[in-house]
Design an enzyme around this catalytic site. Structure first.
Site, PDB file in Angstrom:
ATOM      1  N   CYS A 140      -4.741  19.390 109.548  1.00  5.41           N
ATOM      2  CA  CYS A 140      -4.073  20.490 108.840  1.00  5.41           C
ATOM      3  C   CYS A 140      -4.229  21.685 109.758  1.00  5.41           C
ATOM      4  CB  CYS A 140      -4.720  20.767 107.491  1.00  5.41           C
ATOM      5  SG  CYS A 140      -4.058  22.267 106.721  1.00  5.41           S
TER       6      CYS A 140
ATOM      7  N   SER B 144      -6.977  23.473 105.815  1.00  4.69           N
ATOM      8  CA  SER B 144      -7.911  22.369 105.620  1.00  4.69           C
ATOM      9  C   SER B 144      -7.373  21.348 104.622  1.00  4.69           C
ATOM     10  CB  SER B 144      -9.235  22.921 105.112  1.00  4.69           C
ATOM     11  OG  SER B 144      -8.998  23.724 103.962  1.00  4.69           O
ATOM     12  N   CYS B 145      -6.051  21.256 104.484  1.00  6.50           N
ATOM     13  CA  CYS B 145      -5.458  20.342 103.505  1.00  6.50           C
ATOM     14  C   CYS B 145      -5.901  18.909 103.799  1.00  6.50           C
ATOM     15  CB  CYS B 145      -3.936  20.443 103.535  1.00  6.50           C
ATOM     16  SG  CYS B 145      -3.379  22.082 103.067  1.00  6.50           S
TER      17      CYS B 145
END
Lengths: 103, 202
Positions: free
Chosen positions: B107, B111-112
């Site tokens: 990501c 921080s996906c």
């Protein structure tokens, strides 16, 4: 929109340094921070896009210098004060109070 | 002011610690949060939700061809069959590693990460160096993880976002033909499902 968070392809940020084993949270404050985020989200104080945007609005140098959960803390403080849930003065005073008790 | 969390008084609280405590204390006082609920939330993510969930998805896909088909065509529904749905896993895509293609997930913007199947992301996944480098030099990043792929292997990098999360279906290692689904789940690593690990032959 461009911003420091848009890191893809940027050079010179150093090695990845993957850790073989690491705890879910390194410090107690990170644990509390995660729970605060989920609780305040569940309480309807912001949506995830607002939360992420408040991180993206951080000062670029500060963004790169601070850890992941510090980004979360900064975002939560920004949103809760902007929305009038808490005031910066309340936060500052409580911080002082806790610091004084911590001796 | 309650002072009911005993802690060793050998160093003063840091600024960050003070800010978190102040926030929690004020929100508790305003009855906007419940500290016990925070304990429960944290415990759930520390002990109940983690990469073992994703490993079960992978093992089932290796063992059951019709499940694998469903997983690759509609990952959200197929993962839902095992009960691993929820926040940060609402829309899932599974990408399959083959002899010719290796997939890696990142990501770049934040921080996906698919929480219901992998838990919370590791520090390196959220940190600047990985996010910056993996889209430009995936082979170099893989080397940092001790993974060297043949020159001819195509590497595909998938950039996750707020709506869509990726999970890598690793190649089933050689020498695992006789293993049960439960045994297979044991050998699947978190990093293999991010794409920064290749599972060794057994």
């Amino acid at each position: 929109m461009n911003g420091i968070h848009d890191l893809g392809g940027m050079d010179g940020l150093g090695p990845v340094n993957p850790a073989k084993h690491e705890p879910c949270f390194k410090e107690e404050w990170e644990r509390r921070m995660f729970g605060l985020f989920v609780s305040c989200f569940a309480g309807g104080h912001y949506n995830v896009d607002e939360f992420r945007h408040a991180i993206e609005r951080m000062d670029p140098a500060h963004y790169l210098e601070t850890s992941y959960y510090e980004h979360w803390l900064q975002s939560l403080e920004t949103l809760l004060t902007e929305k009038g849930v808490v005031t910066q003065e309340e936060l500052d005073q409580r911080k002082k109070h806790i610091a004084m008790e911590d001796v | 002011m309650p002072h009911d969390h005993p802690h060793p008084h050998n160093k003063p609280l840091s600024d960050v610690e003070l800010r978190v405590k102040a926030l929690e204390s004020i929100l508790t006082e305003k009855k906007l949060i419940d500290p016990d609920a925070i304990d429960l939330i944290v415990d759930t993510y520390e002990t109940k939700i983690g990469p073992r969930n994703g490993a079960r998805v992978v093992a089932k896909a290796w063992s059951d061809p019709s499940y694998k088909d469903r997983l690759l065509s509609d990952a959200t529904a197929a993962i839902g069959e095992l009960g691993f749905s929820g926040v940060q896993g609402e829309d899932m895509v599974v990408v399959e590693n083959t002899d010719d293609v290796h997939n890696i997930v990142v990501c770049t913007l934040c921080s996906c990460y698919p929480w219901p199947t992998l838990g919370l992301p590791p520090v390196w996944y959220k940190a600047a160096p990985y996010r910056a480098k993996v889209v430009k030099d995936p082979r170099g990043v893989l080397e940092e993880f001790g993974v060297n792929l043949p020159e001819e292997t195509e590497i595909r990098v998938w950039d996750s976002n707020a709506e869509l999360r990726y999970l890598v279906l690793p190649k089933r290692p050689q020498g695992t033909d006789g293993m049960s689904e439960a045994e297979l789940a044991e050998i699947v690593t978190r990093d293999a499902m991010i794409g920064t690990d290749v599972l060794a032959a057994h």
